[in-house]
Motif scaffolding. Structure first.
Motif, PDB file in Angstrom:
ATOM      1  N   GLU A 238      29.264  -2.281 -60.189  1.00 52.27           N
ATOM      2  CA  GLU A 238      30.401  -2.218 -59.247  1.00 52.27           C
ATOM      3  C   GLU A 238      30.991  -1.231 -58.927  1.00 52.27           C
ATOM      4  O   GLU A 238      31.333  -0.972 -57.738  1.00 52.27           O
ATOM      5  CB  GLU A 238      31.307  -3.267 -60.019  1.00 52.27           C
ATOM      6  CG  GLU A 238      32.675  -3.550 -59.222  1.00 52.27           C
ATOM      7  CD  GLU A 238      33.766  -4.318 -60.000  1.00 52.27           C
ATOM      8  OE1 GLU A 238      34.910  -4.113 -60.157  1.00 52.27           O
ATOM      9  OE2 GLU A 238      33.111  -5.309 -60.766  1.00 52.27           O
ATOM     10  N   TYR A 239      31.063  -0.264 -60.026  1.00 50.78           N
ATOM     11  CA  TYR A 239      31.426   1.124 -59.810  1.00 50.78           C
ATOM     12  C   TYR A 239      30.922   2.085 -58.741  1.00 50.78           C
ATOM     13  O   TYR A 239      31.526   2.597 -57.761  1.00 50.78           O
ATOM     14  CB  TYR A 239      31.172   1.751 -61.201  1.00 50.78           C
ATOM     15  CG  TYR A 239      32.003   3.313 -61.116  1.00 50.78           C
ATOM     16  CD1 TYR A 239      33.349   3.600 -61.016  1.00 50.78           C
ATOM     17  CD2 TYR A 239      31.068   4.404 -61.058  1.00 50.78           C
ATOM     18  CE1 TYR A 239      33.675   4.830 -61.012  1.00 50.78           C
ATOM     19  CE2 TYR A 239      31.537   5.627 -61.083  1.00 50.78           C
ATOM     20  CZ  TYR A 239      32.879   5.907 -60.918  1.00 50.78           C
ATOM     21  OH  TYR A 239      33.509   7.242 -61.095  1.00 50.78           O
ATOM     22  N   VAL A 240      29.367   1.907 -58.566  1.00 50.90           N
ATOM     23  CA  VAL A 240      28.657   2.870 -57.939  1.00 50.90           C
ATOM     24  C   VAL A 240      28.820   2.155 -56.487  1.00 50.90           C
ATOM     25  O   VAL A 240      28.749   2.824 -55.338  1.00 50.90           O
ATOM     26  CB  VAL A 240      27.151   3.040 -58.309  1.00 50.90           C
ATOM     27  CG1 VAL A 240      26.389   1.700 -58.112  1.00 50.90           C
ATOM     28  CG2 VAL A 240      26.377   4.250 -57.596  1.00 50.90           C
ATOM     29  N   ARG A 241      28.968   0.810 -56.459  1.00 48.25           N
ATOM     30  CA  ARG A 241      28.984  -0.030 -54.897  1.00 48.25           C
ATOM     31  C   ARG A 241      30.391   0.482 -54.567  1.00 48.25           C
ATOM     32  O   ARG A 241      30.448   0.541 -53.356  1.00 48.25           O
ATOM     33  CB  ARG A 241      28.720  -1.069 -55.204  1.00 48.25           C
ATOM     34  CG  ARG A 241      27.291  -1.651 -55.599  1.00 48.25           C
ATOM     35  CD  ARG A 241      27.278  -3.036 -55.888  1.00 48.25           C
ATOM     36  NE  ARG A 241      25.714  -3.493 -55.964  1.00 48.25           N
ATOM     37  CZ  ARG A 241      25.201  -4.505 -56.956  1.00 48.25           C
ATOM     38  NH1 ARG A 241      26.187  -4.856 -57.564  1.00 48.25           N
ATOM     39  NH2 ARG A 241      23.841  -4.505 -56.829  1.00 48.25           N
ATOM     40  N   LEU A 242      31.295   0.613 -55.115  1.00 55.48           N
ATOM     41  CA  LEU A 242      32.493   1.037 -54.859  1.00 55.48           C
ATOM     42  C   LEU A 242      32.900   2.463 -54.393  1.00 55.48           C
ATOM     43  O   LEU A 242      33.889   2.944 -53.760  1.00 55.48           O
ATOM     44  CB  LEU A 242      33.748   0.517 -55.670  1.00 55.48           C
ATOM     45  CG  LEU A 242      33.898  -0.977 -55.806  1.00 55.48           C
ATOM     46  CD1 LEU A 242      34.832  -1.213 -57.009  1.00 55.48           C
ATOM     47  CD2 LEU A 242      34.594  -1.510 -54.712  1.00 55.48           C
ATOM     48  N   LEU A 243      32.181   3.455 -54.790  1.00 59.24           N
ATOM     49  CA  LEU A 243      32.135   4.843 -54.561  1.00 59.24           C
ATOM     50  C   LEU A 243      32.235   5.159 -53.044  1.00 59.24           C
ATOM     51  O   LEU A 243      31.470   4.449 -52.240  1.00 59.24           O
ATOM     52  CB  LEU A 243      30.979   5.692 -54.961  1.00 59.24           C
ATOM     53  CG  LEU A 243      30.958   5.593 -56.537  1.00 59.24           C
ATOM     54  CD1 LEU A 243      29.787   6.260 -57.100  1.00 59.24           C
ATOM     55  CD2 LEU A 243      32.120   6.620 -56.972  1.00 59.24           C
ATOM     56  N   PRO A 244      33.107   5.994 -52.596  1.00 58.41           N
ATOM     57  CA  PRO A 244      33.242   6.106 -51.078  1.00 58.41           C
ATOM     58  C   PRO A 244      31.878   7.037 -50.203  1.00 58.41           C
ATOM     59  O   PRO A 244      31.210   7.396 -51.193  1.00 58.41           O
ATOM     60  CB  PRO A 244      34.319   7.192 -51.007  1.00 58.41           C
ATOM     61  CG  PRO A 244      34.490   7.784 -52.415  1.00 58.41           C
ATOM     62  CD  PRO A 244      33.983   6.979 -53.227  1.00 58.41           C
TER      63      PRO A 244
END
Length: 628
Positions: free
Chosen positions: A618-624
């Protein structure tokens, strides 16, 4: 009531259905090593649904061609997936298509594992084409001037088959083990399930927040482990800032497994340079690979970010458009130049996108090296280090602090080292075997690393440099190297799972005494360990990591997936592999390499690692995303 209308060519439908089902059986034989009658139901429902839907939308004139094309495409997909499974040990989803352009780069490796029996998938394609042509000549099909009316019961049958497939997909939704899920669903439904999962994950991100997800990960880690334990002295982490201000060189060694360290064959030491380096450094003998679909490029990604690969796509391909929190960016904030060296074309595994995403100042790829045609990738490790040393000397003259990453390739499968460059002789029992070739390649990798270190010493950089050396992933193919035979040949206990995933990690720090650190770790732990040595507090910077500093960790759990099912993990005691879930999984003692019958006390580790990897995804997919 007849199931098909009079004008419908039943034989074509039946023949294609049978042929496709036979291929599904063949795929299960190659991949799952067994066929159960109940497992054929999802395959049958999926194939029938596909053919009936095609029947509804296809003109009679083209039906034979369409059915034949679908059969041929399925043959190609099953063939490719079988080869893929033989090489990677996992069933690919449609996302693996993103990596098709990489195949030519590793064609030597891929070609060496294709068995003649795999071509059975294509035996019927030519025959079916002949049958179709004969029927066309005889005028069996209609003139195709208008679409033939379809009976209602054909549509109902299609809907019914789709519903049955949907039921199988829904029932397998809670299975994290990709291999088990693929076996339960069959090839076609497994692809559909992957697409549905990806769609749900994307939808869940619409209201997500990267800072909140990062905070959840930090809270999860701190609540599950007492990371400080009794290892912290006076509130300061061990070795914090011990190498502050020093240059950093990271050597990512291709296909390098840890069993080669301190190994002798026929009275010859395989890795003399690394053996000595390990004595003078922090040596971590219980570190394991965690790569996903991107293989070598995923190892680069992890060692620089401490983020797990998602497993469904190479991180360089899927997330090369992001601003990735990374070691190069952290070091750039304090004046370091970050350089990466790889002798292949930078577009291989989309590194031309990944390197800017990671924040590297400069990359050096194929045009920067003289191609001495060492292997299919091009230049040798000798040439890699020659150019690298020149660039580092230039930065030294300019009084620049640097971070340099070297990605070696000379020990890549199929491990063919030119005779004139071999520095070790294999005994007769290993001559010409993959194991013998592998050890010869590792010995060459070790030799050239030694020459590079000599160059650093001669140029006055060695005493001002932290050198990190680690393996990116396994090298030996289990199908070609029976673990019992490897154990017998080398006089060690070689396990086809633990030994295969076990990679070396060596961190040399000027002024620090050599030390064996037996803490279990993975590639996500490299970056936090290095930043601690450099005196960079990730907590103070609110920097989210999914690994731990191995010099200040008394316990650890690391996740492994793609090569093994999601939910697999290493902790300080065992390597666990789930079945449909935790209860029907298997566990192996990481030191004795013996099965562990009662692993119930590790249920918390299983739940923890599933949640941690979910948050990492989830974290890497949310990175700008980066500006174009």
């Amino acid at each position: 009531m007849k199931f098909f209308p009079k004008r419908y060519d039943r034989s074509l439908f039946i023949v294609v259905f049978i042929l496709m089902m036979l291929k599904m059986l063949l795929f299960r034989h190659f991949v799952f090593q067994g066929i159960q009658v109940e497992s054929l139901l999802p395959d049958a429902a999926a194939v029938l649904a596909l053919l009936l839907l095609l029947d509804l939308i296809t003109f009679a004139r083209w039906r034979g061609a369409v059915f034949g094309l679908v059969n041929a495409v399925l043959s190609l997909l099953l063939f490719a997936s079988t080869v893929y499974f033989s090489y990677y040990g996992t069933v690919p989803t449609y996302t693996a298509l993103h990596g098709l352009d990489q195949v030519l780069q590793v064609r030597t490796s891929v070609g060496s594992i294709i068995l003649p029996s795999y071509y059975i998938y294509f035996l019927d394609v030519a025959v079916l084409a002949v049958i179709y042509i004969v029927k066309r000549v005889r005028g069996i099909h209609s003139d195709g001037r208008k679409r033939i009316a379809k009976p209602l019961y054909t549509a109902i049958a299609a809907v019914l088959c789709v519903a049955i497939s949907g039921g199988f997909i829904w029932s397998a939704n809670t299975i994290p083990n990709e291999i088990v899920k693929a076996e339960n669903l069959g090839y076609i439904d497994y692809q559909v399930a992957a697409a549905i999962k990806a769609s749900k994950e994307q939808a869940a991100l619409e209201n997500g927040n990267v800072e909140e997800t990062g905070a959840e990960a930090v809270a999860l880690k701190s609540s599950y482990f007492d990371q400080a334990g009794d290892m912290v002295v006076a509130g300061t982490p061990n070795y914090f800032g011990f190498a502050k201000g020093k240059n950093v060189i990271v050597i990512q060694m291709e296909a390098f497994q840890n069993f080669a360290i301190n190994l002798s064959v026929g009275g010859q030491v395989v890795t003399p340079v690394l053996n000595q380096l390990a004595k003078e450094s922090f040596y971590f003998p219980h570190v394991f690979q965690q790569i996903g679909q991107g293989n070598t490029s995923d190892a680069e990604f992890m060692s620089n970010t401490s983020i797990y690969p998602t497993g469904d796509i190479a991180m360089s391909t899927g997330y090369g458009d992001r601003v990735l929190p990374s070691l190069p960016r952290l070091l750039g904030e304090i004046g370091y130049d970050s350089n990466t060296f790889h002798i292949n074309d930078v577009t291989f595994w989309d590194r031309n996108r990944m390197y800017p995403a990671l924040g590297f100042t400069t990359y050096y790829d194929k045009p920067s090296f003289d191609n001495d045609h060492f292997n299919s990738f091009g230049a040798s490790d000798q040439e890699l280090y020659r150019v690298g040393l020149e660039k580092l000397q230039e930065m030294k003259k300019q009084d620049k602090s640097f971070y340099a990453q070297f990605v070696t390739t000379s020990s890549h499968h199929p491990f063919k080292v030119p005779t004139e460059l071999q520095h070790i002789t294999m005994p007769d029992s290993l001559e010409g075997t993959q194991l013998g070739n592998y050890l010869t390649a590792l010995n060459y990798t070790d030799y050239e690393l030694g020459r590079f270190i000599d160059g650093l010493k001669a140029s006055g950089m060695w005493e001002n440099t932290v050198l990190v050396a680690y393996g990116d992933h396994a090298g030996l193919q289990t199908t070609d190297n029976d673990p019992a035979w490897v154990s017998e040949q080398l006089g060690i206990t070689y396990d086809g799972q633990i030994s295969r995933l076990n990679i070396p990690l060596i961190v040399h720090v000027p002024g620090a005494e050599g030390k064996i650190v037996n803490q279990v770790g993975g590639q996500v732990d490299i970056m936090p360990t290095v930043t601690n040595l450099l005196g960079i507090s990730l907590d103070d910077k609110a920097f989210t990591t999914f690994g731990h500093d191995l010099l200040n960790t008394s316990q650890n759990v690391i996740g492994v997936r793609y090569y093994f099912p999601t939910g697999s993990f290493f902790n300080n005691d065992i390597f666990f592999i789930p079945g449909k879930g935790f209860e029907d999984g298997t566990a192996i003692d990481i030191r004795t390499k013996k099965p562990v019958a009662d692993f119930s006390k590790y249920r918390g580790d299983y739940d923890y690692i599933l949640e941690l990897m979910k948050l990492s995804d989830e974290y890497v997919r949310l990175l700008p995303k980066r500006a174009p």
